[in-house]
Motif scaffolding. Structure first.
Motif, PDB file in Angstrom:
ATOM      1  N   PHE A 162       0.825  -1.206   0.000  1.00 21.80           N
ATOM      2  CA  PHE A 162       0.000   0.000   0.000  1.00 21.80           C
ATOM      3  C   PHE A 162       0.859   1.256   0.000  1.00 21.80           C
ATOM      4  CE2 PHE A 162      -2.937   2.918   2.394  1.00 21.80           C
ATOM      5  CZ  PHE A 162      -4.011   2.871   1.510  1.00 21.80           C
ATOM      6  N   HIS A 163       0.450   2.231  -0.826  1.00 16.79           N
ATOM      7  CA  HIS A 163       1.103   3.547  -0.861  1.00 16.79           C
ATOM      8  C   HIS A 163       0.202   4.524  -0.106  1.00 16.79           C
ATOM      9  CE1 HIS A 163       3.978   2.477  -4.217  1.00 16.79           C
ATOM     10  NE2 HIS A 163       3.104   1.478  -4.265  1.00 16.79           N
ATOM     11  N   PRO A 164       0.502   4.832   1.159  1.00 13.01           N
ATOM     12  CA  PRO A 164      -0.384   5.704   1.952  1.00 13.01           C
ATOM     13  C   PRO A 164      -0.202   7.177   1.592  1.00 13.01           C
ATOM     14  CG  PRO A 164       1.517   5.068   3.254  1.00 13.01           C
ATOM     15  CD  PRO A 164       1.659   4.353   1.933  1.00 13.01           C
ATOM     16  N   TYR A 165      -1.338   7.901   1.478  1.00 13.65           N
ATOM     17  CA  TYR A 165      -1.299   9.305   1.078  1.00 13.65           C
ATOM     18  C   TYR A 165      -1.876  10.262   2.113  1.00 13.65           C
ATOM     19  CZ  TYR A 165      -0.594   7.300  -3.612  1.00 13.65           C
ATOM     20  OH  TYR A 165      -0.130   6.591  -4.688  1.00 13.65           O
ATOM     21  N   LEU A 166      -2.906   9.823   2.819  1.00 16.82           N
ATOM     22  CA  LEU A 166      -3.636  10.766   3.661  1.00 16.82           C
ATOM     23  C   LEU A 166      -4.270  10.063   4.846  1.00 16.82           C
ATOM     24  CD1 LEU A 166      -5.001  13.668   3.909  1.00 16.82           C
ATOM     25  CD2 LEU A 166      -6.929  12.675   2.644  1.00 16.82           C
ATOM     26  N   LEU A 167      -4.227  10.715   6.009  1.00 16.79           N
ATOM     27  CA  LEU A 167      -4.974  10.275   7.185  1.00 16.79           C
ATOM     28  C   LEU A 167      -6.182  11.185   7.320  1.00 16.79           C
ATOM     29  CD1 LEU A 167      -2.028   9.659   9.661  1.00 16.79           C
ATOM     30  CD2 LEU A 167      -3.619   7.921   8.852  1.00 16.79           C
ATOM     31  N   LYS A 168      -7.355  10.603   7.387  1.00 20.84           N
ATOM     32  CA  LYS A 168      -8.584  11.405   7.429  1.00 20.84           C
ATOM     33  C   LYS A 168      -9.475  10.921   8.564  1.00 20.84           C
ATOM     34  CE  LYS A 168     -12.483  12.847   4.504  1.00 20.84           C
ATOM     35  NZ  LYS A 168     -12.321  14.290   4.770  1.00 20.84           N
ATOM     36  N   GLN A 169     -10.007  11.865   9.317  1.00 13.08           N
ATOM     37  CA  GLN A 169     -10.905  11.520  10.412  1.00 13.08           C
ATOM     38  C   GLN A 169     -12.336  11.831  10.023  1.00 13.08           C
ATOM     39  OE1 GLN A 169     -11.002  13.974  13.958  1.00 13.08           O
ATOM     40  NE2 GLN A 169     -11.036  12.188  15.275  1.00 13.08           N
ATOM     41  N   TYR A 170     -13.217  10.923  10.369  1.00 14.48           N
ATOM     42  CA  TYR A 170     -14.644  11.163  10.193  1.00 14.48           C
ATOM     43  C   TYR A 170     -15.398  10.433  11.297  1.00 14.48           C
ATOM     44  CZ  TYR A 170     -19.409  11.136   8.479  1.00 14.48           C
ATOM     45  OH  TYR A 170     -20.771  11.296   8.400  1.00 14.48           O
ATOM     46  N   ASN A 171     -16.325  11.157  11.924  1.00 20.52           N
ATOM     47  CA  ASN A 171     -17.167  10.579  12.973  1.00 20.52           C
ATOM     48  C   ASN A 171     -16.323   9.910  14.058  1.00 20.52           C
ATOM     49  OD1 ASN A 171     -19.683  10.083  14.138  1.00 20.52           O
ATOM     50  ND2 ASN A 171     -19.876   8.075  13.154  1.00 20.52           N
ATOM     51  N   ASN A 172     -15.243  10.587  14.448  1.00 19.71           N
ATOM     52  CA  ASN A 172     -14.380  10.131  15.538  1.00 19.71           C
ATOM     53  C   ASN A 172     -13.670   8.810  15.224  1.00 19.71           C
ATOM     54  OD1 ASN A 172     -13.284  10.968  17.919  1.00 19.71           O
ATOM     55  ND2 ASN A 172     -14.864  10.094  19.228  1.00 19.71           N
ATOM     56  N   ARG A 173     -13.500   8.515  13.946  1.00 15.37           N
ATOM     57  CA  ARG A 173     -12.759   7.324  13.527  1.00 15.37           C
ATOM     58  C   ARG A 173     -11.746   7.740  12.462  1.00 15.37           C
ATOM     59  NH1 ARG A 173     -16.463   2.604  12.187  1.00 15.37           N
ATOM     60  NH2 ARG A 173     -15.825   1.781  14.209  1.00 15.37           N
ATOM     61  N   TRP A 174     -10.563   7.134  12.516  1.00 11.23           N
ATOM     62  CA  TRP A 174      -9.488   7.487  11.589  1.00 11.23           C
ATOM     63  C   TRP A 174      -9.400   6.486  10.449  1.00 11.23           C
ATOM     64  CZ3 TRP A 174      -6.727  11.866  11.296  1.00 11.23           C
ATOM     65  CH2 TRP A 174      -6.728  12.715  12.413  1.00 11.23           C
ATOM     66  N   TYR A 175      -9.094   7.010   9.263  1.00 14.81           N
ATOM     67  CA  TYR A 175      -8.918   6.207   8.059  1.00 14.81           C
ATOM     68  C   TYR A 175      -7.608   6.590   7.385  1.00 14.81           C
ATOM     69  CZ  TYR A 175     -13.983   5.486   8.545  1.00 14.81           C
ATOM     70  OH  TYR A 175     -15.232   5.177   9.021  1.00 14.81           O
ATOM     71  N   VAL A 176      -6.988   5.632   6.704  1.00 15.27           N
ATOM     72  CA  VAL A 176      -5.826   5.930   5.874  1.00 15.27           C
ATOM     73  C   VAL A 176      -6.256   5.751   4.421  1.00 15.27           C
ATOM     74  CG1 VAL A 176      -4.934   3.547   6.074  1.00 15.27           C
ATOM     75  CG2 VAL A 176      -3.411   5.418   5.361  1.00 15.27           C
ATOM     76  N   ILE A 177      -5.942   6.759   3.611  1.00 12.94           N
ATOM     77  CA  ILE A 177      -6.300   6.762   2.196  1.00 12.94           C
ATOM     78  C   ILE A 177      -5.030   6.554   1.380  1.00 12.94           C
ATOM     79  CG2 ILE A 177      -7.543   7.990   0.383  1.00 12.94           C
ATOM     80  CD1 ILE A 177      -9.159   7.622   2.939  1.00 12.94           C
ATOM     81  N   GLY A 178      -5.114   5.718   0.357  1.00 13.97           N
ATOM     82  CA  GLY A 178      -3.950   5.486  -0.478  1.00 13.97           C
ATOM     83  C   GLY A 178      -4.299   4.601  -1.653  1.00 13.97           C
ATOM     84  N   ALA A 179      -3.278   4.005  -2.269  1.00 16.30           N
ATOM     85  CA  ALA A 179      -3.488   3.142  -3.427  1.00 16.30           C
ATOM     86  C   ALA A 179      -2.674   1.869  -3.272  1.00 16.30           C
ATOM     87  CB  ALA A 179      -3.088   3.871  -4.713  1.00 16.30           C
ATOM     88  N   ALA A 180      -3.221   0.778  -3.779  1.00 18.94           N
ATOM     89  CA  ALA A 180      -2.487  -0.488  -3.769  1.00 18.94           C
ATOM     90  C   ALA A 180      -1.336  -0.405  -4.769  1.00 18.94           C
ATOM     91  CB  ALA A 180      -3.411  -1.641  -4.114  1.00 18.94           C
ATOM     92  N   ASP A 181      -0.337  -1.237  -4.562  1.00 19.41           N
ATOM     93  CA  ASP A 181       0.841  -1.203  -5.423  1.00 19.41           C
ATOM     94  C   ASP A 181       0.500  -1.579  -6.866  1.00 19.41           C
ATOM     95  OD1 ASP A 181       3.749  -0.789  -5.445  1.00 19.41           O
ATOM     96  OD2 ASP A 181       3.850  -2.900  -6.046  1.00 19.41           O
ATOM     97  N   ASP A 182      -0.560  -2.358  -7.057  1.00 15.14           N
ATOM     98  CA  ASP A 182      -0.906  -2.828  -8.396  1.00 15.14           C
ATOM     99  C   ASP A 182      -2.069  -2.071  -9.024  1.00 15.14           C
ATOM    100  OD1 ASP A 182      -2.847  -3.708  -6.713  1.00 15.14           O
ATOM    101  OD2 ASP A 182      -2.771  -5.813  -7.313  1.00 15.14           O
ATOM    102  N   GLY A 183      -2.371  -0.865  -8.521  1.00 17.23           N
ATOM    103  CA  GLY A 183      -3.462  -0.089  -9.101  1.00 17.23           C
ATOM    104  C   GLY A 183      -3.436   1.355  -8.636  1.00 17.23           C
TER     105      GLY A 183
END
Length: 345
Positions: free
Chosen positions: A179-200
């Motif tokens: 995984f290529h991580p790009y952004l940490l984003k919070q919504y509704n008191n929960r954290w998510y990591v946004i990114g792209a898989a190595d093959d897409g």
């Protein structure tokens, strides 16, 4: 000192790379990355021999940089012996110290993130006196895997590819993705990591509480995100982004305290209160909304979070269009009524 007018620019780039503890740079790597940065800045490229001379120069007066040589998987690498060393160090002003303290206090409010222990060491190293916090964010210290926030923050800021092991709510079996991580984003008191898989290139999101392990892969080449992520989420409420779905116009009626709440805290950035002519037309079309209240429109891509937000206002909010969203909310309400009817005394 070398007479090359671009030498100071190269020293800046080399200083950043030699301080990097997340990548392993050989002379060849240093030359290639330095040339990429020079080209981006509109400056001519240099040879490997030039970079070798630059590094040799940094080791003597006036910089006296302690540069260590070591091997990683057969590759001869270089870096500063001390990760805190920089040839561009200078004393901070009082204003700079105060600003840094406020920044450290803001980030440091995420209690329980063991990976951010360096913040306190940094504060002590700057001899900045502790003060009461003046900004407080909504944060759940009991959120599962919250410690991964610091780990992922580190890997994103240093552009390091990671191997994620995760599971879904519906399936506890571990799955793996490079995984290529790009952004940490919070919504509704929960954290998510946004990114792209190595093959897409498709953007993926993973909730931190569903990630089982994060393993950095410093030798893997990081793919920089070519999209403006800050604008990618402007068309949705929350975190779920359907890139193949169009923006729709959602119209609803709301009343009482809910209307005041929605007016002062918009559900989405596109929110607009309809004018009198538009509102009067809707009142005649929908008699159930004839009483006092406001008519509101949103222009966004419908997703799970939007439906949940609209449902949260109960009987004080009625979605009028589009029909698909109205029917989906009706099905939810019908399901709730059926469940509560079974347990009602």
């Amino acid at each position: 000192m070398p007479k090359n007018k671009n030498a100071l620019t190269r020293y800046k780039y080399l200083d950043e790379m030699l301080s990097d503890r997340h990548h392993f740079y050989s002379i060849r790597d240093l030359t290639e990355k330095c040339n990429r940065l020079l080209t981006t800045a509109g400056l001519p490229e240099v040879t490997r021999r030039c970079i070798e001379k630059d590094i040799n120069y940094l080791e003597y007066d006036p910089f006296f940089a302690d540069i260590e040589r070591f091997n990683v998987n057969g590759k001869h690498c270089l870096r500063y012996a001390s990760p805190s060393f920089s040839i561009f160090k200078k004393e901070l002003s009082v204003e700079e110290r105060n600003l840094i303290y406020e920044l450290l206090s803001t980030i440091g409010q995420f209690d329980g993130l063991a990976h951010f222990e360096w913040l306190e060491r940094f504060r002590q190293g700057l001899s900045i006196e502790q003060r009461p916090k003046i900004i407080s964010f909504d944060y759940n210290p009991y959120l599962q895997n919250s410690a991964l926030l610091g780990v992922l923050f580190d890997n994103i800021s240093c552009q390091v590819v990671v191997r994620l092991e995760y599971h879904t709510f519906s399936d506890q079996e571990r799955r793996t993705v490079v995984f290529h991580p790009y952004l940490l984003k919070q919504y509704n008191n929960r954290w998510y990591v946004i990114g792209a898989a190595d093959d897409g290139d498709k953007l993926l999101s993973f909730a931190l509480d569903r990630i089982d392990d994060v393993v950095p892969l410093p030798d893997a080449k990081y793919r920089v995100c070519g999209k403006d992520l800050s604008s990618r989420f402007e068309d949705v409420v929350g975190i779920t982004l359907y890139e193949d779905r169009p923006i729709e116009r959602i119209v609803f009626w709301c009343r009482g305290l809910s209307s005041s709440y929605i007016t002062t805290k918009p559900i989405h950035g596109s929110q607009r209160i309809l004018n009198k002519q538009e509102s009067d037309k809707l009142r005649s079309q929908y008699p159930c909304c004839a009483e006092d209240g406001i008519f509101v429109s949103l222009d966004c891509i419908p997703n799970y979070e939007l439906i949940r937000e609209l449902c949260s206002f109960g009987k004080d909010l009625v979605v009028l269009s589009p029909l698909a969203i109205r029917e989906e909310i009706w099905l939810r309400i019908s399901g709730m009524l059926e469940r509560y009817s079974e347990v009602r005394i």
